[in-house]
Design an enzyme around this catalytic site. Structure first.
Site, PDB file in Angstrom:
ATOM      1  N   MET A  27      -9.614 -28.002  14.871  1.00 17.23           N
ATOM      2  CA  MET A  27      -8.736 -28.737  15.029  1.00 17.23           C
ATOM      3  C   MET A  27      -8.160 -29.061  13.582  1.00 17.23           C
ATOM      4  O   MET A  27      -7.570 -30.262  13.324  1.00 17.23           O
ATOM      5  CB  MET A  27      -9.406 -30.270  15.472  1.00 17.23           C
ATOM      6  CG  MET A  27     -10.035 -29.997  16.612  1.00 17.23           C
ATOM      7  SD  MET A  27     -10.208 -31.366  17.777  1.00 17.23           S
ATOM      8  CE  MET A  27     -11.469 -32.390  16.748  1.00 17.23           C
ATOM      9  N   GLY A  28      -7.862 -28.047  12.602  1.00 13.37           N
ATOM     10  CA  GLY A  28      -7.278 -28.199  11.413  1.00 13.37           C
ATOM     11  C   GLY A  28      -8.020 -28.985  10.542  1.00 13.37           C
ATOM     12  O   GLY A  28      -9.428 -29.214  10.616  1.00 13.37           O
ATOM     13  N   ALA A  29      -7.520 -29.688   9.217  1.00 12.00           N
ATOM     14  CA  ALA A  29      -8.271 -30.155   8.140  1.00 12.00           C
ATOM     15  C   ALA A  29      -9.262 -29.314   7.650  1.00 12.00           C
ATOM     16  O   ALA A  29     -10.606 -29.689   7.584  1.00 12.00           O
ATOM     17  CB  ALA A  29      -8.874 -31.832   8.661  1.00 12.00           C
ATOM     18  N   GLU A  32     -14.518 -25.222   3.863  1.00 12.76           N
ATOM     19  CA  GLU A  32     -15.201 -23.867   3.796  1.00 12.76           C
ATOM     20  C   GLU A  32     -15.897 -23.363   4.845  1.00 12.76           C
ATOM     21  O   GLU A  32     -16.326 -22.241   5.177  1.00 12.76           O
ATOM     22  CB  GLU A  32     -16.271 -23.930   2.378  1.00 12.76           C
ATOM     23  CG  GLU A  32     -15.472 -24.130   1.234  1.00 12.76           C
ATOM     24  CD  GLU A  32     -14.721 -22.810   1.014  1.00 12.76           C
ATOM     25  OE1 GLU A  32     -14.994 -21.617   1.290  1.00 12.76           O
ATOM     26  OE2 GLU A  32     -13.601 -23.035   0.304  1.00 12.76           O
ATOM     27  N   HIS A  34     -14.816 -23.874   8.073  1.00 17.43           N
ATOM     28  CA  HIS A  34     -13.887 -22.998   8.841  1.00 17.43           C
ATOM     29  C   HIS A  34     -13.843 -21.752   8.454  1.00 17.43           C
ATOM     30  O   HIS A  34     -13.549 -20.690   9.083  1.00 17.43           O
ATOM     31  CB  HIS A  34     -12.709 -23.853   8.993  1.00 17.43           C
ATOM     32  CG  HIS A  34     -12.641 -25.339   9.796  1.00 17.43           C
ATOM     33  ND1 HIS A  34     -12.595 -26.363   9.102  1.00 17.43           N
ATOM     34  CD2 HIS A  34     -12.848 -25.519  10.786  1.00 17.43           C
ATOM     35  CE1 HIS A  34     -12.730 -27.359   9.823  1.00 17.43           C
ATOM     36  NE2 HIS A  34     -12.939 -26.758  11.057  1.00 17.43           N
ATOM     37  N   GLN A  57     -10.655 -34.267  24.122  1.00 12.68           N
ATOM     38  CA  GLN A  57     -12.178 -34.502  23.642  1.00 12.68           C
ATOM     39  C   GLN A  57     -12.317 -35.817  23.054  1.00 12.68           C
ATOM     40  O   GLN A  57     -13.163 -36.015  22.469  1.00 12.68           O
ATOM     41  CB  GLN A  57     -12.660 -33.157  22.886  1.00 12.68           C
ATOM     42  CG  GLN A  57     -12.244 -33.165  21.547  1.00 12.68           C
ATOM     43  CD  GLN A  57     -12.407 -31.838  21.039  1.00 12.68           C
ATOM     44  OE1 GLN A  57     -11.858 -30.748  21.207  1.00 12.68           O
ATOM     45  NE2 GLN A  57     -13.397 -31.735  19.993  1.00 12.68           N
ATOM     46  N   ASP A 146     -22.250 -27.887  14.971  1.00 12.52           N
ATOM     47  CA  ASP A 146     -22.028 -28.364  16.309  1.00 12.52           C
ATOM     48  C   ASP A 146     -22.913 -27.712  17.406  1.00 12.52           C
ATOM     49  O   ASP A 146     -22.284 -26.691  18.200  1.00 12.52           O
ATOM     50  CB  ASP A 146     -20.435 -28.552  16.574  1.00 12.52           C
ATOM     51  CG  ASP A 146     -19.789 -29.360  15.851  1.00 12.52           C
ATOM     52  OD1 ASP A 146     -20.246 -30.731  15.560  1.00 12.52           O
ATOM     53  OD2 ASP A 146     -18.788 -28.982  15.145  1.00 12.52           O
ATOM     54  N   SER A 181     -17.934 -31.405   7.081  1.00 10.86           N
ATOM     55  CA  SER A 181     -17.259 -31.526   8.192  1.00 10.86           C
ATOM     56  C   SER A 181     -15.762 -32.305   7.806  1.00 10.86           C
ATOM     57  O   SER A 181     -15.759 -32.885   6.541  1.00 10.86           O
ATOM     58  CB  SER A 181     -17.966 -32.687   8.727  1.00 10.86           C
ATOM     59  OG  SER A 181     -17.322 -33.658   9.795  1.00 10.86           O
TER      60      SER A 181
HETATM   61  O1  PAF Z   1     -15.173 -27.903  16.882  1.00  4.51           O
HETATM   62  C1  PAF Z   1     -13.986 -28.384  16.923  1.00  4.51           C
HETATM   63  O2  PAF Z   1     -13.160 -28.275  16.066  1.00  4.51           O
HETATM   64  C2  PAF Z   1     -13.445 -28.484  18.211  1.00  4.51           C
HETATM   65  O3  PAF Z   1     -14.415 -29.132  19.232  1.00  4.51           O
HETATM   66  C3  PAF Z   1     -12.727 -27.125  19.011  1.00  4.51           C
HETATM   67  C4  PAF Z   1     -13.942 -26.155  19.261  1.00  4.51           C
HETATM   68  C5  PAF Z   1     -11.798 -26.502  18.159  1.00  4.51           C
HETATM   69  C6  PAF Z   1     -12.167 -27.682  20.235  1.00  4.51           C
HETATM   70  O4  PAF Z   1     -11.173 -28.516  20.058  1.00  4.51           O
END
Ligand code: PAF
Length: 273
Positions: A27-29, A32, A34, A57, A146, A181
């Site tokens: 979801m961007g932002a 490290e 990601h 979501q 997560d 996060s």
């Molecule tokens: O973990 C996340 O950032 C989101 O839940 C995902 C998997 C990109 C779905 O929008």
């Protein structure tokens, strides 16, 4: 690095990337954590990342409007980490106004985050299934922070026979143990100082349970430690690592999972037991 903003741009870009494509949905932002997903995907082949703040979501009282956005910074980080393609869909392309289908996952989606955030995992499962259909990756990479999300997506993939391998990647932490996060930036200085106590409490409890300490008493101690640090625990449980059902003894592969509030920020964390 190719950038696609429409489905037709995505189709053109995808055509040159071959079968060994890994997808990193985000979801961007980006942080490290990601970029560790991108690195893991790069070992196996070409890498696509998606950036989409998925409205489905977020609950009506949640932080969709204030969710951090930094497209230019994200693209620079992805380019530097060797990503091949970034998919930046528009809400109207992901959710056409006449859309009438969503994906409901039962089992692991009904507990913990699923119980506290009604509709959250329907939103996650629906957008992830759409991303899989659009990008057609061989594998998709998700962070273990997560943990429940990974179990929900794995359940969906198994149940719907989707041809995608789900690859969990270990949580990346600050030096003091706080799991990275995108929402950590909203912690006040005081709450940021308290936040590592969540991971310390989890680790101590996991160690004690692994050494046969009684589960209920150990969880009570860990809860007290989290509260004493100034956070409000929402749940702390020993669960079956896949079904997420609570367990009272270490008879199966288990995970210790927790969510706690530090001021206005919800922190999630988990450890293997
Ligand atoms: O973990 C996340 O950032 C989101 O839940 C995902 C998997 C990109 C779905 O929008």
């Amino acid at each position: 690095m190719l950038i696609a903003r429409t489905l037709s741009e995505l189709r053109d870009a995808r055509a040159g990337l071959g079968l060994e494509l890994g997808l990193v949905p985000t979801m961007g932002a980006l942080h490290e954590g990601h970029l560790a997903l991108v690195s893991a995907a790069r070992v196996a082949g070409r890498v696509a990342a998606s950036i989409f703040v998925n409205p489905l979501q977020f609950g009506p009282t949640e932080d969709l409007a204030r969710y951090p956005r930094d497209e230019a910074g994200d693209l620079a980080k992805l380019e530097a980490s060797g990503c091949d393609l970034v998919w930046l869909p528009h809400v109207s392309e992901m959710y056409p106004p006449d859309g009438a289908s969503t994906i409901t996952v039962g089992g692991p989606a009904t507990l913990w985050e699923g119980a506290l955030r009604p509709g959250h995992f329907t939103g996650v499962a629906t957008v992830v299934a759409k991303l899989f259909g659009q990008v057609r990756p061989r594998a998709a990479y998700f962070g273990e922070k997560d943990w429940q999300q990974i179990q929900v997506i794995s359940r969906m993939v198994a149940d719907l026979l989707l041809p995608v391998e789900i690859v969990p990647v270990p949580t990346v932490r600050e030096q003091d143990g706080l799991a990275l996060s995108s929402r950590n930036r909203f912690l006040s200085a005081e709450n940021r100082a308290a936040a590592p106590a969540l991971y310390s409490a989890l680790r101590r409890a996991a160690q004690a349970i692994a050494e046969s300490a009684p589960v209920v008493a150990t969880l009570a101690t860990a809860n007290a430690e989290i509260s004493a640090a100034g956070m409000q625990p929402e749940y702390l449980a020993l669960v079956d690592a896949q079904s997420l059902e609570p367990i009272e003894a270490l008879t199966r592969t288990a995970r210790l999972i927790t969510a706690a509030r530090a001021g206005s920020v919800r922190l999630l964390d988990n450890v293997a037991v």
